[in-house]
Design a protein around this motif. Structure first.
Motif, mmCIF file in Angstrom:
data_model
loop_
_atom_site.group_PDB
_atom_site.id
_atom_site.type_symbol
_atom_site.label_atom_id
_atom_site.label_comp_id
_atom_site.label_asym_id
_atom_site.label_seq_id
_atom_site.Cartn_x
_atom_site.Cartn_y
_atom_site.Cartn_z
ATOM 1 N N ALA A 78 -33.095 39.936 -15.919
ATOM 2 C CA ALA A 78 -33.081 39.156 -17.157
ATOM 3 C C ALA A 78 -31.675 38.734 -17.565
ATOM 4 O O ALA A 78 -31.485 37.664 -18.157
ATOM 5 N N TYR A 79 -30.690 39.569 -17.240
ATOM 6 C CA TYR A 79 -29.301 39.298 -17.629
ATOM 7 C C TYR A 79 -28.407 39.443 -16.395
ATOM 8 O O TYR A 79 -27.695 40.443 -16.239
ATOM 9 N N PRO A 80 -28.443 38.478 -15.496
ATOM 10 C CA PRO A 80 -27.748 38.611 -14.194
ATOM 11 C C PRO A 80 -26.264 38.310 -14.285
ATOM 12 O O PRO A 80 -25.785 37.253 -13.877
ATOM 13 N N LEU A 81 -25.510 39.249 -14.833
ATOM 14 C CA LEU A 81 -24.080 39.074 -15.025
ATOM 15 C C LEU A 81 -23.315 40.178 -14.318
ATOM 16 O O LEU A 81 -23.783 41.317 -14.237
ATOM 17 N N ALA A 82 -22.132 39.880 -13.815
ATOM 18 C CA ALA A 82 -21.315 40.874 -13.126
ATOM 19 C C ALA A 82 -21.012 42.043 -14.058
ATOM 20 O O ALA A 82 -20.781 41.862 -15.250
ATOM 21 N N GLY A 83 -21.011 43.271 -13.494
ATOM 22 C CA GLY A 83 -20.751 44.455 -14.305
ATOM 23 C C GLY A 83 -21.815 44.674 -15.352
ATOM 24 O O GLY A 83 -21.526 45.069 -16.490
ATOM 25 N N GLY A 84 -23.079 44.447 -14.976
ATOM 26 C CA GLY A 84 -24.172 44.450 -15.943
ATOM 27 C C GLY A 84 -24.310 45.713 -16.769
ATOM 28 O O GLY A 84 -24.661 45.650 -17.947
ATOM 29 N N GLN A 228 -27.711 58.533 -6.596
ATOM 30 C CA GLN A 228 -27.210 57.484 -7.481
ATOM 31 C C GLN A 228 -26.637 56.337 -6.669
ATOM 32 O O GLN A 228 -26.377 56.462 -5.478
ATOM 33 N N GLY A 229 -26.442 55.214 -7.334
ATOM 34 C CA GLY A 229 -25.847 54.055 -6.681
ATOM 35 C C GLY A 229 -26.736 52.830 -6.658
ATOM 36 O O GLY A 229 -26.294 51.745 -6.270
ATOM 37 N N PHE A 230 -27.998 52.979 -7.104
ATOM 38 C CA PHE A 230 -28.917 51.842 -7.064
ATOM 39 C C PHE A 230 -28.403 50.677 -7.896
ATOM 40 O O PHE A 230 -28.717 49.512 -7.638
ATOM 41 N N GLU A 231 -27.586 50.973 -8.918
ATOM 42 C CA GLU A 231 -27.138 49.932 -9.843
ATOM 43 C C GLU A 231 -26.073 49.028 -9.263
ATOM 44 O O GLU A 231 -25.667 48.041 -9.896
ATOM 45 N N GLN A 232 -25.599 49.332 -8.049
ATOM 46 C CA GLN A 232 -24.489 48.540 -7.505
ATOM 47 C C GLN A 232 -24.877 47.081 -7.266
ATOM 48 O O GLN A 232 -24.033 46.188 -7.381
ATOM 49 N N ALA A 233 -26.120 46.816 -6.927
ATOM 50 C CA ALA A 233 -26.567 45.426 -6.799
ATOM 51 C C ALA A 233 -26.454 44.702 -8.134
ATOM 52 O O ALA A 233 -26.146 43.499 -8.184
ATOM 53 N N ILE A 234 -26.685 45.420 -9.223
ATOM 54 C CA ILE A 234 -26.593 44.832 -10.562
ATOM 55 C C ILE A 234 -25.143 44.494 -10.891
ATOM 56 O O ILE A 234 -24.862 43.454 -11.500
ATOM 57 N N GLN A 235 -24.212 45.364 -10.490
ATOM 58 C CA GLN A 235 -22.804 45.090 -10.775
ATOM 59 C C GLN A 235 -22.338 43.819 -10.074
ATOM 60 O O GLN A 235 -21.406 43.148 -10.528
ATOM 61 N N MET A 236 -22.994 43.478 -8.951
ATOM 62 C CA MET A 236 -22.617 42.292 -8.176
ATOM 63 C C MET A 236 -23.434 41.056 -8.569
ATOM 64 O O MET A 236 -23.397 40.037 -7.889
ATOM 65 N N ALA A 237 -24.173 41.149 -9.676
ATOM 66 C CA ALA A 237 -25.103 40.070 -10.042
ATOM 67 C C ALA A 237 -24.412 38.723 -10.201
ATOM 68 O O ALA A 237 -24.994 37.673 -9.916
ATOM 69 N N PRO A 243 -30.025 35.561 -8.411
ATOM 70 C CA PRO A 243 -30.078 36.869 -9.077
ATOM 71 C C PRO A 243 -31.406 37.180 -9.744
ATOM 72 O O PRO A 243 -31.868 38.320 -9.684
ATOM 73 N N GLN A 244 -32.027 36.175 -10.383
ATOM 74 C CA GLN A 244 -33.289 36.466 -11.074
ATOM 75 C C GLN A 244 -34.352 36.990 -10.126
ATOM 76 O O GLN A 244 -35.156 37.857 -10.482
ATOM 77 N N LYS A 245 -34.353 36.505 -8.909
ATOM 78 C CA LYS A 245 -35.373 36.895 -7.938
ATOM 79 C C LYS A 245 -34.965 38.141 -7.143
ATOM 80 O O LYS A 245 -35.791 39.017 -6.874
ATOM 81 N N ASP A 246 -33.689 38.221 -6.780
ATOM 82 C CA ASP A 246 -33.276 39.206 -5.780
ATOM 83 C C ASP A 246 -32.824 40.545 -6.346
ATOM 84 O O ASP A 246 -32.957 41.578 -5.680
ATOM 85 N N ILE A 247 -32.263 40.584 -7.556
ATOM 86 C CA ILE A 247 -31.660 41.826 -8.045
ATOM 87 C C ILE A 247 -32.682 42.936 -8.213
ATOM 88 O O ILE A 247 -32.496 44.060 -7.739
ATOM 89 N N SER A 248 -33.784 42.642 -8.894
ATOM 90 C CA SER A 248 -34.788 43.686 -9.132
ATOM 91 C C SER A 248 -35.366 44.187 -7.816
ATOM 92 O O SER A 248 -35.546 45.403 -7.622
ATOM 93 N N ARG A 249 -35.653 43.280 -6.884
ATOM 94 C CA ARG A 249 -36.191 43.699 -5.587
ATOM 95 C C ARG A 249 -35.199 44.562 -4.828
ATOM 96 O O ARG A 249 -35.578 45.566 -4.211
ATOM 97 N N GLU A 543 -25.805 29.073 -15.492
ATOM 98 C CA GLU A 543 -27.172 28.857 -15.007
ATOM 99 C C GLU A 543 -28.149 29.909 -15.516
ATOM 100 O O GLU A 543 -29.348 29.720 -15.519
ATOM 101 N N ALA A 544 -27.605 31.081 -15.935
ATOM 102 C CA ALA A 544 -28.486 32.149 -16.396
ATOM 103 C C ALA A 544 -29.295 31.705 -17.600
ATOM 104 O O ALA A 544 -30.481 31.998 -17.725
#
Length: 548
Positions: A78-84, A228-237, A243-249, A543-544
């Motif tokens: 929903a909020y695909p921003l770097a360092g989410g 831990q570490g799953f959130e690293q994809a979010i930090q790279m959003a 991002p809307q499609k790929d981050i959650s997956r 674009e977000a």
């Protein structure tokens, strides 16, 4: 201010993060962060503390972290921003709450790369040919001068790769993750095939020789650190192509794969132990002084070739994770620099489209971490506590943003969110409590340094650029952290034990739920939430807003 362009190019005097990372790159970033030194050392640490019941420690931690991962998956889409992780609390509760979450995120992330390097050196220092030629560790487990020199070479390599650009980071990490995933799976297959003693699961005092206390104590002693570490994809959003499609997956897939691998490793490890080593308990299940559990077992069962592979992996796995964390650490400080929570130079982007000064800062702090601080095993409690404090902000932010930003498009929605969101917050609070009072107060004390930096940065800004802190919306944060410290002081995990077993868990759960629902009532008004989201998106990722 910096913006992000659709093609990662530049416009009129601005520079942009480059959006070069697809689904597989994002998934590998998260999975590569999950599979690090934790797989080499986590099973041994957990078994020492919980015995065979350490399997339950992994199951409990996996369940808790999976719920937290699902929360982050919704927010990341929903909020695909770097360092989410530094931004979601800002959107819901204002800059002060956002900085507190961001500081915890940065603090844990910036120390993981050097911890991973230290794990590599600790693992390989026990090789005879290494010990004969160079002394990497002191008797207390800290690094010698030679060890610090070699560790610095690793950190410099991580830094150079990150400075070259995000595509090189993603590509090099993807290669490393394939190796890092195959080696643990190969280890499981070999150990289950060559040696498996079912009696080990009841040896040394039974399945749970240390009771429920041991099961819970094992979580912050390496289990949570490993998972831990799953959130690293979010930090790279901010650098994701879609991002809307790929981050959650990416977050969900990486978490599930990591959980399966770690559970299989613990079962294989316990089953492969020499039964005679467990006659007197679980203090030294592979022999006193041994640091590389799987390599020791592989050599003992005649699979010397696997031991060689494992020692190679002792460089690749922690090294790959360290590489990722240097990159994602810089994205957190980049985000806080944009928000002017820390000095603005940390948000400057190089011609190659990377936050250059944030990367260099991560290198400098990593070098400081190599000084005579505690060993790997001692540091994981501290890192786990800081990590889960960071995770704890997300469920509260999700609930608040569901209410105050209800119309935003959410490519992935947390199912049964009114139940799972508070469950995620309770899970975070329990893990923080189990991390021990000693670890928690040190992490909270470090927040004082962060607040000094925050105040100095704010004071340096012209009055017209100082945004409203929304102190009322953030007022729940201090009772939350302070309350956890008080409970920890009187609890069973590093405290004085005044609160009896099991009642301590009840107290933590009730306290967490009270804070959770109080915090929701303090969320910023809808118009302020919309303003905060739009301001960040317009600066970094225009674009977000269009996609939403």
């Amino acid at each position: 201010m910096t913006a992000i362009s659709t093609k990662g190019g530049t416009t009129a005097g601005s520079r942009h993060l480059q959006r070069d990372v697809g689904f597989w790159g994002l998934m590998f970033v998260s999975l590569g962060s999950i599979i690090g030194s934790g797989w080499l050392l986590g099973a041994l640490n957990a078994a020492k503390i919980a015995g065979p019941a350490s399997i339950l420690s992994w199951v409990i931690a996996a369940a808790m972290l999976l719920v937290l991962a699902l929360v982050h998956a919704e927010l990341g889409g929903a909020y695909p921003l770097a360092g989410g992780t530094a931004r979601y609390p800002l959107f819901a509760f204002g800059p002060l709450a956002g900085f507190t979450a961001g500081w915890m995120a940065w603090l844990q992330a910036v120390t993981i790369a050097p911890i991973e390097v230290e794990a590599t050196l600790s693992y390989t220092a026990h090789l005879s040919w290494v010990a004969k030629n160079v002394t990497l560790l002191n008797a207390d487990g800290t690094l010698t001068a030679a060890g610090i020199g070699i560790a610095s070479v690793f950190m410099l390599l991580f830094t150079i790769i990150n400075i070259v650009g995000v595509k090189m980071l993603s590509d090099s990490n993807s290669i490393a993750v394939i190796w890092k995933t195959l080696v643990p799976l190969l280890t499981v297959v070999v150990l289950l095939t060559l040696t498996f003693h079912s009696g080990n699961f009841t040896a040394g005092g039974g399945f749970a020789p240390f009771g429920a206390h041991g099961i819970f104590a094992a979580l912050p002693a390496g289990v949570v650190f490993a998972l831990q570490g799953f959130e690293q994809a979010i930090q790279m959003a901010g650098e994701a192509r879609n991002p809307q499609k790929d981050i959650s997956r990416a977050v969900i897939v990486a978490t599930i794969i990591g959980t399966i691998i770690y559970l299989a490793l613990e079962v294989a490890f316990i089953g492969a132990l020499t039964p005679s080593n467990l006659v007197h308990g679980w203090l030294n299940p592979i022999g006193a002084g041994d640091f590389g559990p799987y390599a020791t077992i592989a050599s003992a069962v005649g699979a010397g070739w696997l031991a060689v592979v494992l020692y190679i992996d002792a460089v690749v796995s922690p090294g790959g994770t360290g590489l990722v964390y240097v990159g994602t650490t810089s994205r957190i400080s980049y985000a806080m620099g944009h928000e002017r929570s820390v000095p603005g130079f940390l948000s400057r982007v190089s011609l190659r489209g990377v936050p250059i000064w944030s990367i260099i800062t991560a290198f400098i702090v990593g070098e400081i971490t190599f000084l005579p601080f505690p060993s790997w095993s001692s540091l994981v409690n501290l890192v786990s506590s800081a990590t889960v404090m960071m995770y704890g902000f997300a469920p509260v932010a999700l609930h608040a943003l569901r209410k105050q930003d209800a119309d935003r498009a959410r490519p992935y929605k947390l199912p049964a969110w009114k139940i799972l969101s508070p469950v995620a917050f309770v899970s975070a609070n329990l893990i923080i409590y189990w991390a021990t009072y000693q670890a928690d107060w040190k992490i909270c004390a470090s927040l004082v340094l962060g607040l000094i930096i925050f105040a100095a940065t704010r004071a340096s800004l012209p009055a017209e650029r100082r945004v409203n802190l929304h102190l009322k919306s953030a007022m729940w944060v201090w009772p939350w952290l302070g309350g956890l410290l008080i409970i920890g002081n009187f609890g069973q995990y590093g405290g004085n034990g005044a609160i009896p077993n099991w009642w301590d868990l009840v107290v933590v759960i009730v306290f967490a739920l009270a804070i959770y629902y109080w915090a929701i009532t303090l969320a910023m008004p809808k118009e302020d939430v919309a303003t905060a989201v739009e301001a960040e998106a317009e600066i970094e990722y225009p674009e977000a807003l269009e996609a939403a």
